[in-house]
Design a protein around this motif. Sequence first.
Motif, PDB file in Angstrom:
ATOM      1  N   VAL A  96       4.573  84.855  18.182  1.00  0.00           N
ATOM      2  CA  VAL A  96       4.173  83.610  18.833  1.00  0.00           C
ATOM      3  C   VAL A  96       2.734  83.257  18.487  1.00  0.00           C
ATOM      4  O   VAL A  96       1.848  84.123  18.488  1.00  0.00           O
ATOM      5  CB  VAL A  96       4.337  83.729  20.366  1.00  0.00           C
ATOM      6  N   SER A  97       2.501  81.982  18.197  1.00  0.00           N
ATOM      7  CA  SER A  97       1.144  81.449  18.036  1.00  0.00           C
ATOM      8  C   SER A  97       0.887  80.438  19.144  1.00  0.00           C
ATOM      9  O   SER A  97       1.826  79.939  19.783  1.00  0.00           O
ATOM     10  CB  SER A  97       0.990  80.791  16.662  1.00  0.00           C
ATOM     11  N   TYR A  98      -0.393  80.117  19.368  1.00  0.00           N
ATOM     12  CA  TYR A  98      -0.773  79.288  20.509  1.00  0.00           C
ATOM     13  C   TYR A  98      -1.613  78.099  20.042  1.00  0.00           C
ATOM     14  O   TYR A  98      -2.591  78.273  19.305  1.00  0.00           O
ATOM     15  CB  TYR A  98      -1.547  80.128  21.528  1.00  0.00           C
TER      16      TYR A  98
ATOM     17  N   ALA B 141      -5.313  78.164  20.870  1.00  0.00           N
ATOM     18  CA  ALA B 141      -6.151  79.121  20.137  1.00  0.00           C
ATOM     19  C   ALA B 141      -5.660  79.210  18.703  1.00  0.00           C
ATOM     20  O   ALA B 141      -5.058  80.211  18.283  1.00  0.00           O
ATOM     21  CB  ALA B 141      -6.108  80.483  20.814  1.00  0.00           C
ATOM     22  N   PRO B 142      -5.892  78.179  17.904  1.00  0.00           N
ATOM     23  CA  PRO B 142      -5.348  78.148  16.537  1.00  0.00           C
ATOM     24  C   PRO B 142      -5.898  79.234  15.627  1.00  0.00           C
ATOM     25  O   PRO B 142      -5.248  79.609  14.650  1.00  0.00           O
ATOM     26  CB  PRO B 142      -5.748  76.751  16.041  1.00  0.00           C
ATOM     27  N   ASN B 143      -7.085  79.761  15.938  1.00  0.00           N
ATOM     28  CA  ASN B 143      -7.682  80.792  15.093  1.00  0.00           C
ATOM     29  C   ASN B 143      -7.320  82.212  15.541  1.00  0.00           C
ATOM     30  O   ASN B 143      -7.657  83.185  14.859  1.00  0.00           O
ATOM     31  CB  ASN B 143      -9.206  80.644  15.072  1.00  0.00           C
ATOM     32  N   ALA B 144      -6.668  82.317  16.682  1.00  0.00           N
ATOM     33  CA  ALA B 144      -6.281  83.640  17.184  1.00  0.00           C
ATOM     34  C   ALA B 144      -5.058  84.140  16.421  1.00  0.00           C
ATOM     35  O   ALA B 144      -4.186  83.347  16.042  1.00  0.00           O
ATOM     36  CB  ALA B 144      -5.980  83.566  18.673  1.00  0.00           C
TER      37      ALA B 144
ATOM     38  N   ARG C 234       2.638  74.864  24.796  1.00  0.00           N
ATOM     39  CA  ARG C 234       1.419  75.406  24.177  1.00  0.00           C
ATOM     40  C   ARG C 234       1.687  76.543  23.199  1.00  0.00           C
ATOM     41  O   ARG C 234       0.801  76.925  22.446  1.00  0.00           O
ATOM     42  CB  ARG C 234       0.450  75.872  25.264  1.00  0.00           C
ATOM     43  N   ALA C 235       2.895  77.124  23.233  1.00  0.00           N
ATOM     44  CA  ALA C 235       3.201  78.261  22.364  1.00  0.00           C
ATOM     45  C   ALA C 235       4.368  77.935  21.447  1.00  0.00           C
ATOM     46  O   ALA C 235       5.270  77.173  21.811  1.00  0.00           O
ATOM     47  CB  ALA C 235       3.527  79.500  23.205  1.00  0.00           C
ATOM     48  N   THR C 236       4.342  78.540  20.248  1.00  0.00           N
ATOM     49  CA  THR C 236       5.381  78.303  19.249  1.00  0.00           C
ATOM     50  C   THR C 236       5.884  79.641  18.725  1.00  0.00           C
ATOM     51  O   THR C 236       5.083  80.512  18.358  1.00  0.00           O
ATOM     52  CB  THR C 236       4.840  77.479  18.074  1.00  0.00           C
TER      53      THR C 236
END
Length: 339
Positions: free
Chosen positions: A91-93, A96-99, A73-75
């Motif tokens: 890290v992005s998730y 939650a693409p807009n977070a 789920r995380a990149t």
Amino acid sequence: MRRADSVVSFADEIAMIAMYQRALRTLLSLLLCVAGSFALTAAQAAPVAATAPPAPLSLAKVQALISSASRGRATAQSIFAGPGGLTGAVVSYKDAPNAPPSVIWVNDDASALLVGKLIGPKGEDLDKQAAQKVGLLLAPDKALAAAALPATNAIMVGSKGPVLTVFIDPNCIFCHMLYQQLEPLVAKGALRARYVLVAVVKRSSFAKAAAILSAKNPAAALQQDQAAFDPKTEEGGIKPDSAPSKAVTDRIGANNALMSKAGGDGTPMLLFCSKDGSVQQLEGMPRDVNTLLAELASRPRTRLRRLKRSTVQTLPRDMLRQRGACRLSAGKSAPARSG
């Protein structure tokens, strides 16, 4: 006589044996001490084999750990060197693409993740410092420069003294307490206060912030809100504007976004120029306002050339004449108007 002599002789022999034993123990102790001293000296003189520091982690290795721990789920977008041998990861998730991305930490062999607040030896928030370093958050000097722009419609009160910039919510009780403590200092010319209106505490905060910014005299409207503040309900005293203009709505939304971009977790959020030449950021009610006042600088040391060209180009011409980023806080904010 011969028997007495034998007894005396035997006693003497016993005493001599005990004496020899004591002497032997003393000599043995001395020899052990000398031997230990030589061994320690030799150990200190002997070259110590250097332990090679662990090799820097690769983005692929960090991503493998993060992907496994988060079940895909995380990149990890990028990595950077952190304190104490840690590696920071932006890290992005996927959930939650807009977070906005966040910072997490990886140990030296990529066997474990550290998620949460990383605190330095002086209590500093190392997560926030790292986020500022990699551009996820605005550094305090850039946040102050942005807060000083006319676009925020900040309310400047006071005529002289160093400037304290305060992000304030009309319904924030701690903002109210701070306002009360700053008011007499402003009145006697000890400082100037720049209030940037945000709406983050309650649903009614937005309409009250709009009412203040839409008033003919926003400073008087803010004072009215604070004078009629109800500590029991934690509600500002101004009547909400139920139909604010789009321009005012956009301004409040932009101020909220600015506070968030600066890493503000709540109100009041303070920005000011310190006497050491740096721009400082504080969140929450200061423990002692007079101590804070003593830290405020009336003259800048940070120069505009330290700001990015893109930031400088957006500043009003009259502000560009000032010597530094801290000097920006001494400029007059544009009066808040409706529309």
